[in-house]
Motif scaffolding. Structure first.
Motif, PDB file in Angstrom:
ATOM      1  N   TRP A  43      11.858  44.352  18.955  1.00 32.34           N
ATOM      2  CA  TRP A  43      11.125  44.904  17.816  1.00 32.34           C
ATOM      3  C   TRP A  43      10.666  43.779  16.886  1.00 32.34           C
ATOM      4  CZ3 TRP A  43      10.795  50.354  16.294  1.00 32.34           C
ATOM      5  CH2 TRP A  43      10.184  50.554  15.060  1.00 32.34           C
ATOM      6  N   GLU A  44      11.570  42.820  16.622  1.00 33.22           N
ATOM      7  CA  GLU A  44      11.227  41.694  15.754  1.00 33.22           C
ATOM      8  C   GLU A  44      10.110  40.860  16.354  1.00 33.22           C
ATOM      9  OE1 GLU A  44      14.945  39.738  15.330  1.00 33.22           O
ATOM     10  OE2 GLU A  44      15.691  41.111  13.751  1.00 33.22           O
ATOM     11  N   MET A  45      10.126  40.676  17.663  1.00 37.07           N
ATOM     12  CA  MET A  45       9.051  39.924  18.320  1.00 37.07           C
ATOM     13  C   MET A  45       7.719  40.651  18.204  1.00 37.07           C
ATOM     14  SD  MET A  45      10.956  38.490  21.764  1.00 37.07           S
ATOM     15  CE  MET A  45       9.425  37.780  22.371  1.00 37.07           C
ATOM     16  N   ALA A  46       7.753  41.979  18.322  1.00 35.03           N
ATOM     17  CA  ALA A  46       6.536  42.778  18.197  1.00 35.03           C
ATOM     18  C   ALA A  46       5.991  42.688  16.773  1.00 35.03           C
ATOM     19  CB  ALA A  46       6.809  44.234  18.562  1.00 35.03           C
ATOM     20  N   GLU A  47       6.884  42.665  15.782  1.00 32.48           N
ATOM     21  CA  GLU A  47       6.436  42.540  14.392  1.00 32.48           C
ATOM     22  C   GLU A  47       5.771  41.200  14.146  1.00 32.48           C
ATOM     23  OE1 GLU A  47       9.959  43.445  12.067  1.00 32.48           O
ATOM     24  OE2 GLU A  47       9.059  45.377  11.504  1.00 32.48           O
ATOM     25  N   ARG A  48       6.284  40.170  14.766  1.00 28.71           N
ATOM     26  CA  ARG A  48       5.666  38.842  14.593  1.00 28.71           C
ATOM     27  C   ARG A  48       4.271  38.786  15.210  1.00 28.71           C
ATOM     28  NH1 ARG A  48      11.078  36.972  15.395  1.00 28.71           N
ATOM     29  NH2 ARG A  48      10.733  36.631  17.632  1.00 28.71           N
TER      30      ARG A  48
END
Length: 448
Positions: A440-445
């Motif tokens: 999820w954090e990678m997608a937000e970046r």
């Protein structure tokens, strides 16, 4: 219904849609999805009558309910999603709805197994153009914090569609008149009218991805877009959570598809003399209440819990299945019809919880320019495993056991084997919960 290019929208369509209009679009797309499942489910409900009329066995019915439908559905979904990422998604959905509804009505004209199989293949080609563009539209209209809830509401098309299929069947089959052909006509024709409503009342929304600004950028847009799509797909398919949610929902739906297409056959065989009309009405009510509540609550709870802990999107489906699967096992052991039906309904309530969270992850984890493609690939995995495998293998296993066990016990045993894919679903969702925060954090970046 020409495929108008999505980027050629009038300037006034760039304004943010009102909440009222956004909810209207969600309602219409949910209704379209309901017709998708009316036309998909109807073959399983009418199965005992079709079997008697055309002289089919369980293996033939299994192929008809499962793999024949799933193959072209999954294969056609990918090129249609490619179109949906580039052209008018509203037009694609309207054309697809017209196609699958027309072939459903044509199924009632089938005089033999081959003709019915051809008509069902036509239905699956049409239905391939329903969900990927619908998911993409919903993701453009709703922010990421509300996607699981919005997609859970969209997923209510499944229980409501199944409910309407049961009710239509009960209405036309009441009084012991096994007119399965009339049921096919009655559920197919209204879909064409819905396609017209969609076409003339829903506008193609502006895509949330950025577009080239300068003339230089615009002149190179096609090649750049092509490269970005390829890179985006490679990125997407390397995300563990995407695969975890896809396989989790696939193994769970393996069981659900098998049950939905064989449960009426099972009860007709196991409980001689039952009132088929009453049974159809009860299952319609169960799908419209218990299953629908499970679907809605799954998305609602996942969004609420997910604000504090992103693992919720995978943990919730695992916990729900751990609670619900034992009820399914006991539903096949008890000798009382309505107790068995009630236990089956409890499984439907709990298993509905994985739809909203799973579909939300297919969108949230996808780069913006491949959202429709992400859903198409998601459905490719889901339907090859679940829709292609569940009904088909259950029918094949049942037919193989008929000589030694008889038709009733053979089907009961084949259904009991579904405990294996349900167990796999639970394990995969639990594994996915350990990966989801990082992904999820990678997608937000990347930008959601």
């Amino acid at each position: 219904m020409a495929l108008t290019h999505a980027h050629g929208l009038p300037a006034n369509e760039n304004a943010a849609p009102s909440r009222r209009y956004r909810n209207y679009v969600l309602f219409v797309l949910t209704l379209v999805y309901a017709f998708n499942f009316i036309d998909r489910q109807i073959i399983g409900i009418l199965s005992p009558f079709i079997k008697a009329d055309l002289g089919l066995d369980d293996a033939q019915l299994g192929w008809l309910k499962g793999i024949y439908f799933a193959l072209l559905y999954t294969v056609m979904g990918i090129p249609i999603a490619w179109l949906a990422d580039r052209y008018s998604r509203v037009n694609i959905i309207a054309i697809s709805l017209t196609l699958w509804s027309g072939f459903t009505a044509a199924s009632g004209l089938a005089a033999n197994y081959v003709q019915l199989a051809v008509a069902r293949i036509g239905v699956d080609i049409g239905e391939a153009g329903g969900s990927p563009p619908s998911h993409s539209i919903i993701s453009d209209l709703f922010p990421k914090e509300k996607r699981a809830g919005a997609l859970a509401i969209y997923s209510l098309g499944i229980p409501f569609g199944v409910m309407l299929a049961f009710f239509a069947s009960a209405f036309f089959l009441q009084g012991g008149t096994a007119d399965w052909r009339t049921v096919m006509y009655s559920v197919g024709i209204p879909g064409v009218l819905l396609a017209l409503l969609l076409k003339f009342t829903v506008k193609e929304p502006v895509r949330t991805q950025s577009q080239p600004q300068s003339e230089s950028q615009a002149s190179h847009a096609p090649s750049a877009q092509k490269a970005s799509v390829t890179a985006s797909l490679k990125t997407l398919l390397k995300v563990p959570t995407w695969w975890g949610m896809a396989l989790g929902i696939s193994f769970g739906s393996f069981g659900n598809y098998a049950i939905s297409t064989w449960v009426i056959d099972y009860y007709v065989r196991a409980f001689a003399g039952l009132d088929i009309t009453q049974l159809l009405i009860v299952f319609g009510i169960i799908n419209g209440t218990a299953y629908a509540a499970g679907v809605w609550l799954g998305g609602y709870v996942a969004d609420k819990w997910g604000k504090k802990n992103k693992k919720a999107y995978a943990l919730l489906p695992a916990i729900a299945l751990i609670i619900g699967v034992p009820a399914f096992y006991f539903s096949l052991q008890v000798q009382d019809l309505w107790l068995s039906v009630g236990l089956m309904g409890f499984l439907l309530f709990t298993s509905g919880s994985y739809l909203g969270p799973s579909f939300a992850m297919a969108q949230t984890l996808a780069p913006l320019n491949v959202r429709a493609m992400s859903t198409a690939l998601f459905f490719f995995v889901l339907n090859i495993i679940a829709l292609g495998g569940g009904p088909t293998l259950t029918g094949v296993i049942s037919q193989a056991l008929v000589p030694s066990l008889g038709e009733t016990e053979a089907l009961r045993t084949a259904l009991l084997y579904l405990l294996i894919p349900y167990g796999l679903s639970i394990m995969v969702f639990l594994w996915t919960s350990t990966k989801i925060v990082k992904d999820w954090e990678m997608a937000e970046r990347r930008g959601l």
